[in-house]
Design an enzyme around this catalytic site. Structure first.
Site, short mmCIF file in Angstrom:
data_model
loop_
_atom_site.label_atom_id
_atom_site.label_comp_id
_atom_site.label_asym_id
_atom_site.label_seq_id
_atom_site.Cartn_x
_atom_site.Cartn_y
_atom_site.Cartn_z
CG HIS A 136 -0.40 -0.18 2.55
ND1 HIS A 136 0.18 1.00 3.72
CD2 HIS A 136 -0.06 -1.28 3.71
CE1 HIS A 136 0.29 0.62 4.25
NE2 HIS A 136 0.33 -0.32 4.17
CB CYS A 152 1.66 -3.46 4.62
SG CYS A 152 0.40 -4.37 6.24
#
Length: 177
Positions: A136, A152
């Site tokens: 992301h 992440c």
């Protein structure tokens, strides 16, 4: 990788509300990704390779070439390795902190709406199968190039905006040490 958790429910909600990327994306933005020589060792063009130690994400182009993007990776004990694939692509996703984040930051809101300046997902996200991790954007560009996340892969917002238009669901993702 850990079982799918709260972040997936949040992103599925975004999809149900019309946040799913789809038909009418603008032309790819001008990203600062670097075209580099890359020994793909038989990987298909379009494969995403994350090299945690380099803090780089590579999009295999084929013929010994890839696009290289700087990324932030998981901090010590949180980085993951293995094989997975992209399950979804989302613009301005809402974020619900996973339990491990809430445990470390109990005052954090239970949900941060997409587009909010404190939303750690940035402008876009790609969810990954088999875990609560995503690739992301970030609203903290100073974190790029560092081991700082809970697993992440963070990218500059303009980079995730470029990458998300170059890949589709089921794109293979390989994370190396």
């Amino acid at each position: 990788m850990r079982p799918i958790a709260v972040i997936m429910r949040s992103l599925l909600l975004v999809a149900a509300c019309g946040g799913l990327l789809g038909l009418a994306l603008a032309a790819p933005v001008q990203a600062r990704a670097e075209r580099v020589a890359f020994a793909s060792q038989g990987l298909a063009p379009g494969t995403i390779v994350i090299r945690n130690s380099e803090r780089r994400l590579y999009l295999v182009l084929g013929e010994g070439q890839a696009l290289a993007y700087p990324v932030a990776v998981g901090k010590k004990g949180k980085a993951w390795t293995g094989r997975t694939y992209v399950t979804g692509r989302y613009l301005r996703p809402a974020w619900i902190p996973p339990a491990v984040v809430k445990r470390d930051f109990p005052d954090m809101p239970d949900r941060i709406e997409g587009g909010a300046p404190n939303n750690p997902m940035g402008v876009a996200a790609m969810t990954l199968a088999g875990g609560e991790f995503a690739i992301h954007g970030t609203n903290r560009p100073g974190s790029i190039g560092r081991p700082v996340s809970y697993g992440c892969i963070r990218m500059h917002n303009e980079h995730i905006a470029d990458l998300i238009q170059r890949v589709r669901e089921n794109t293979p993702v390989i994370a190396l040490p």
